[in-house]
Design an enzyme around this catalytic site. Structure first.
Site, PDB file in Angstrom:
ATOM      1  N   LYS A 116       0.847  -1.193   0.000  1.00 23.25           N
ATOM      2  CA  LYS A 116       0.000   0.000   0.000  1.00 23.25           C
ATOM      3  C   LYS A 116       0.881   1.241   0.000  1.00 23.25           C
ATOM      4  CE  LYS A 116      -3.938  -2.098   2.311  1.00 23.25           C
ATOM      5  NZ  LYS A 116      -3.493  -3.462   1.995  1.00 23.25           N
ATOM      6  N   ASP A 170      -1.933  -2.099  -3.960  1.00 24.52           N
ATOM      7  CA  ASP A 170      -3.320  -2.189  -3.492  1.00 24.52           C
ATOM      8  C   ASP A 170      -3.986  -0.825  -3.630  1.00 24.52           C
ATOM      9  OD1 ASP A 170      -2.860  -4.814  -2.698  1.00 24.52           O
ATOM     10  OD2 ASP A 170      -2.772  -4.359  -0.550  1.00 24.52           O
ATOM     11  N   MET A 171      -5.324  -0.820  -3.685  1.00 20.91           N
ATOM     12  CA  MET A 171      -6.030   0.464  -3.700  1.00 20.91           C
ATOM     13  C   MET A 171      -6.626   0.717  -2.317  1.00 20.91           C
ATOM     14  SD  MET A 171      -6.542   3.143  -5.355  1.00 20.91           S
ATOM     15  CE  MET A 171      -6.233   2.857  -7.098  1.00 20.91           C
ATOM     16  N   GLN A 189     -11.413  -0.495  -7.656  1.00 22.32           N
ATOM     17  CA  GLN A 189     -12.572  -0.891  -6.833  1.00 22.32           C
ATOM     18  C   GLN A 189     -13.884  -0.611  -7.570  1.00 22.32           C
ATOM     19  OE1 GLN A 189     -11.071   2.029  -4.287  1.00 22.32           O
ATOM     20  NE2 GLN A 189     -10.356   0.643  -2.672  1.00 22.32           N
ATOM     21  N   ARG A 243      -6.037  -5.566 -10.894  1.00 22.62           N
ATOM     22  CA  ARG A 243      -6.824  -6.446 -10.017  1.00 22.62           C
ATOM     23  C   ARG A 243      -8.138  -5.706  -9.746  1.00 22.62           C
ATOM     24  NH1 ARG A 243      -4.851  -6.057  -4.295  1.00 22.62           N
ATOM     25  NH2 ARG A 243      -3.368  -7.734  -4.621  1.00 22.62           N
ATOM     26  N   GLY A 259     -14.144  -3.378  -3.206  1.00 29.25           N
ATOM     27  CA  GLY A 259     -13.778  -2.209  -2.390  1.00 29.25           C
ATOM     28  C   GLY A 259     -14.097  -2.465  -0.933  1.00 29.25           C
ATOM     29  N   HIS A 280     -14.759 -13.355  -3.594  1.00 27.82           N
ATOM     30  CA  HIS A 280     -15.210 -14.667  -3.101  1.00 27.82           C
ATOM     31  C   HIS A 280     -16.670 -14.879  -3.471  1.00 27.82           C
ATOM     32  CE1 HIS A 280     -12.427 -12.572  -0.365  1.00 27.82           C
ATOM     33  NE2 HIS A 280     -11.736 -13.683  -0.479  1.00 27.82           N
ATOM     34  N   ARG A 288     -11.253  -4.708   8.723  1.00 25.11           N
ATOM     35  CA  ARG A 288     -11.974  -4.660   7.439  1.00 25.11           C
ATOM     36  C   ARG A 288     -12.610  -6.010   7.131  1.00 25.11           C
ATOM     37  NH1 ARG A 288      -7.733  -1.225   5.954  1.00 25.11           N
ATOM     38  NH2 ARG A 288      -6.515  -2.807   4.855  1.00 25.11           N
ATOM     39  N   ARG A 289     -11.908  -7.082   7.486  1.00 28.82           N
ATOM     40  CA  ARG A 289     -12.479  -8.417   7.237  1.00 28.82           C
ATOM     41  C   ARG A 289     -13.713  -8.641   8.110  1.00 28.82           C
ATOM     42  NH1 ARG A 289      -8.891  -7.401   4.126  1.00 28.82           N
ATOM     43  NH2 ARG A 289     -10.756  -6.664   3.123  1.00 28.82           N
TER      44      ARG A 289
HETATM   45  C1  LIG Z   1      -7.037 -10.847  -3.457  1.00 24.53           C
HETATM   46  C2  LIG Z   1      -7.821  -9.680  -2.944  1.00 24.53           C
HETATM   47  C3  LIG Z   1      -7.226  -8.437  -2.899  1.00 24.53           C
HETATM   48  C4  LIG Z   1      -7.937  -7.331  -2.436  1.00 24.53           C
HETATM   49  N1  LIG Z   1      -7.375  -6.076  -2.515  1.00 24.53           N
HETATM   50  C5  LIG Z   1      -8.118  -5.005  -2.191  1.00 24.53           C
HETATM   51  C6  LIG Z   1      -7.635  -3.680  -2.419  1.00 24.53           C
HETATM   52  O1  LIG Z   1      -6.522  -3.468  -2.917  1.00 24.53           O
HETATM   53  N2  LIG Z   1      -8.425  -2.652  -2.048  1.00 24.53           N
HETATM   54  C7  LIG Z   1      -9.687  -2.830  -1.514  1.00 24.53           C
HETATM   55  O2  LIG Z   1     -10.379  -1.850  -1.224  1.00 24.53           O
HETATM   56  N3  LIG Z   1     -10.156  -4.077  -1.302  1.00 24.53           N
HETATM   57  C8  LIG Z   1      -9.428  -5.152  -1.627  1.00 24.53           C
HETATM   58  N4  LIG Z   1      -9.939  -6.408  -1.441  1.00 24.53           N
HETATM   59  C9  LIG Z   1     -11.201  -6.594  -0.661  1.00 24.53           C
HETATM   60  C10 LIG Z   1     -12.446  -6.429  -1.513  1.00 24.53           C
HETATM   61  O3  LIG Z   1     -12.597  -5.085  -1.875  1.00 24.53           O
HETATM   62  C11 LIG Z   1     -13.709  -6.889  -0.759  1.00 24.53           C
HETATM   63  O4  LIG Z   1     -13.875  -6.087   0.380  1.00 24.53           O
HETATM   64  C12 LIG Z   1     -13.698  -8.341  -0.323  1.00 24.53           C
HETATM   65  O5  LIG Z   1     -13.088  -9.149  -1.280  1.00 24.53           O
HETATM   66  C13 LIG Z   1     -15.126  -8.856  -0.092  1.00 24.53           C
HETATM   67  O6  LIG Z   1     -15.860  -8.761  -1.283  1.00 24.53           O
HETATM   68  P1  LIG Z   1     -16.250 -10.018  -2.213  1.00 24.53           P
HETATM   69  O7  LIG Z   1     -15.910  -9.667  -3.613  1.00 24.53           O
HETATM   70  O8  LIG Z   1     -15.644 -11.251  -1.701  1.00 24.53           O
HETATM   71  O9  LIG Z   1     -17.842 -10.047  -2.193  1.00 24.53           O
HETATM   72  P2  LIG Z   1     -18.902 -10.051  -1.005  1.00 24.53           P
HETATM   73  O10 LIG Z   1     -20.227  -9.890  -1.676  1.00 24.53           O
HETATM   74  O11 LIG Z   1     -18.529  -9.077   0.052  1.00 24.53           O
HETATM   75  O12 LIG Z   1     -18.765 -11.503  -0.395  1.00 24.53           O
HETATM   76  C14 LIG Z   1     -19.122 -12.673  -1.129  1.00 24.53           C
HETATM   77  C15 LIG Z   1     -18.962 -13.880  -0.210  1.00 24.53           C
HETATM   78  O13 LIG Z   1     -17.596 -14.053   0.146  1.00 24.53           O
HETATM   79  C16 LIG Z   1     -17.439 -14.464   1.491  1.00 24.53           C
HETATM   80  N5  LIG Z   1     -16.745 -13.399   2.243  1.00 24.53           N
HETATM   81  C17 LIG Z   1     -16.446 -12.153   1.804  1.00 24.53           C
HETATM   82  N6  LIG Z   1     -15.749 -11.468   2.734  1.00 24.53           N
HETATM   83  C18 LIG Z   1     -15.641 -12.306   3.799  1.00 24.53           C
HETATM   84  C19 LIG Z   1     -15.036 -12.180   5.067  1.00 24.53           C
HETATM   85  N7  LIG Z   1     -14.400 -11.074   5.452  1.00 24.53           N
HETATM   86  N8  LIG Z   1     -15.100 -13.242   5.923  1.00 24.53           N
HETATM   87  C20 LIG Z   1     -15.717 -14.395   5.552  1.00 24.53           C
HETATM   88  N9  LIG Z   1     -16.306 -14.562   4.349  1.00 24.53           N
HETATM   89  C21 LIG Z   1     -16.279 -13.535   3.483  1.00 24.53           C
HETATM   90  C22 LIG Z   1     -18.843 -14.681   2.013  1.00 24.53           C
HETATM   91  O14 LIG Z   1     -19.171 -16.019   1.778  1.00 24.53           O
HETATM   92  C23 LIG Z   1     -19.675 -13.754   1.139  1.00 24.53           C
HETATM   93  O15 LIG Z   1     -21.005 -14.149   1.036  1.00 24.53           O
HETATM   94  C24 LIG Z   1      -9.268  -7.510  -1.952  1.00 24.53           C
HETATM   95  C25 LIG Z   1      -9.867  -8.770  -2.018  1.00 24.53           C
HETATM   96  C26 LIG Z   1      -9.165  -9.838  -2.522  1.00 24.53           C
HETATM   97  C27 LIG Z   1      -9.865 -11.151  -2.629  1.00 24.53           C
END
Ligand SMILES: Cc1cc2nc3c(=O)[nH]c(=O)nc-3n(C[C@H](O)[C@H](O)[C@H](O)COP(=O)(O)OP(=O)(O)OC[C@H]3O[C@@H](n4cnc5c(N)ncnc54)[C@H](O)[C@@H]3O)c2cc1C
Length: 311
Positions: free
Chosen positions: A102, A136-137, A166, A187, A191, A230, A291-292
């Protein structure tokens, strides 16, 4: 809406010093402590151990030494030197040469010019060893400057770097188009920050629709995009578009976070897709961890259980 409220709540909690102290005391203490669900450990040896196991299982990886929003140039310099050390250790270990970082960790919010120098130090150390460095963003106050720094590096010939965009930011559609024109690797993520409605979509349906739109743009016109999610609906839309356009599985990759949907990671791998796991480690894990939790409030249950068990 619920997602926004939950994000706001956890972002507010993330600023609590008491909570940080409590979490830091219990979160990483034992191999089974709660923060280890999402963070592989505090030191580079633990990270390399986890990385080896992930690589041995047939998944790809990127290592992230956690840290962000440093408040002084001394901290930025320490983070930069930390990354230089990690690069050496990765080279010596023989694991895949791929890191994520970052810019606020390198001092972007303190002094832009020095943060650019710090990024250059890392790219210069990484290039001869064929590393890939993903920027990363972060949150919207630094979106524009992050892209400017990235593009400056690109124009200066650093091609071993990529950026994250994002889908919750409407501007990302145009940013994706510009990155595609440059030939830069993107990537796409939904967001992770709490953003105001003036700059970001607030409804999940809008964030998801933008994710699919940008993903299609990246698959059709981009350079080896990373689809980082995911969400099965986003993954299915990606697969369907790639199949429709005859885009081979080697032309893009899926990415997921360490500790989330391991079943899906393995299923995609078994189906012949390329899957990279984002592997975070380091002492500065608290904001990442919060954030997680904000993404999925149900996660709070295992934290509470973990604290009660460890006390
Ligand atoms: C490899 C990677 C790099 C990333 N880099 C950045 C970045 O540079 N900047 C940024 O702002 N964000 C980043 N993110 C985070 C991203 O923005 C989302 O906040 C995060 O991935 C959750 O969104 P989702 O697409 O999984 O969809 P969602 O609709 O949020 O989740 C879909 C499903 O995934 C599972 N899930 C999602 N999050 C969780 C969790 N925390 N715990 C357990 N299960 C979960 C659940 O089953 C959920 O129903 C990154 C994510 C990944 C995978």
């Amino acid at each position: 809406m619920i997602a926004q409220t939950s994000k706001a709540f956890f972002h507010a909690l993330a600023r609590s010093r008491t909570l940080k102290r409590l979490a830091s005391r219990y979160g990483m203490r034992h191999p089974g402590s709660f923060a280890r669900r999402f963070i592989v450990g505090e030191d580079v040896d633990e990270a390399l151990g986890a990385a080896r196991a992930i690589q041995a299982s047939g998944l790809m990886l990127t290592l992230d030494q956690l840290g962000e929003s440093v408040a002084s140039m001394a901290e930025a310099d320490a983070a930069t030197r930390g990354y230089l050390g990690v690069i050496d250790r990765i080279v010596a270990s023989g694991i895949e040469r791929n890191i994520s970082l970052k810019l606020t960790q390198l001092g972007l919010s303190v002094d832009r010019a020095t943060s650019v120098d710090n990024l250059r130090r890392i790219l210069d150390a990484a290039s001869p060893h064929q590393f890939f460095v993903r920027v990363d963003m972060e949150d919207s106050p630094v979106t524009q400057v992050t892209l400017e720094v990235f593009e400056t590096m690109w124009q200066q010939g650093y091609r071993n770097a990529g950026i994250a965009l994002q889908s919750y930011l409407p501007r990302s559609v145009a940013d994706a188009r510009r990155m595609n024109a440059l030939g830069a690797r993107v990537r796409i993520v939904k967001g992770a920050y709490k953003e105001p409605k003036e700059v970001a979509h607030q409804d999940k349906a809008d964030v998801d629709a933008a994710f699919v739109e940008i993903t299609k743009r990246l698959l059709a016109d981009g350079n080896y995009p990373a689809i980082a999610t995911h969400d099965p609906a986003m993954i299915d839309a990606t697969k369907a578009f790639a199949a429709e356009r005859g885009i081979a599985k080697e032309k893009y990759e899926f990415q997921m976070l360490y500790g989330i949907r391991r079943d899906l990671q393995n299923q995609l791998k078994a189906d012949g897709y390329r899957v990279r796991v984002y592997v975070p480690f380091g002492r500065e894990w608290f904001p990442y961890f919060m954030r997680r939790l904000g993404e999925r409030p149900a996660n709070v249950g295992f934290v509470i259980k973990g604290i009660l068990r460890d006390r």
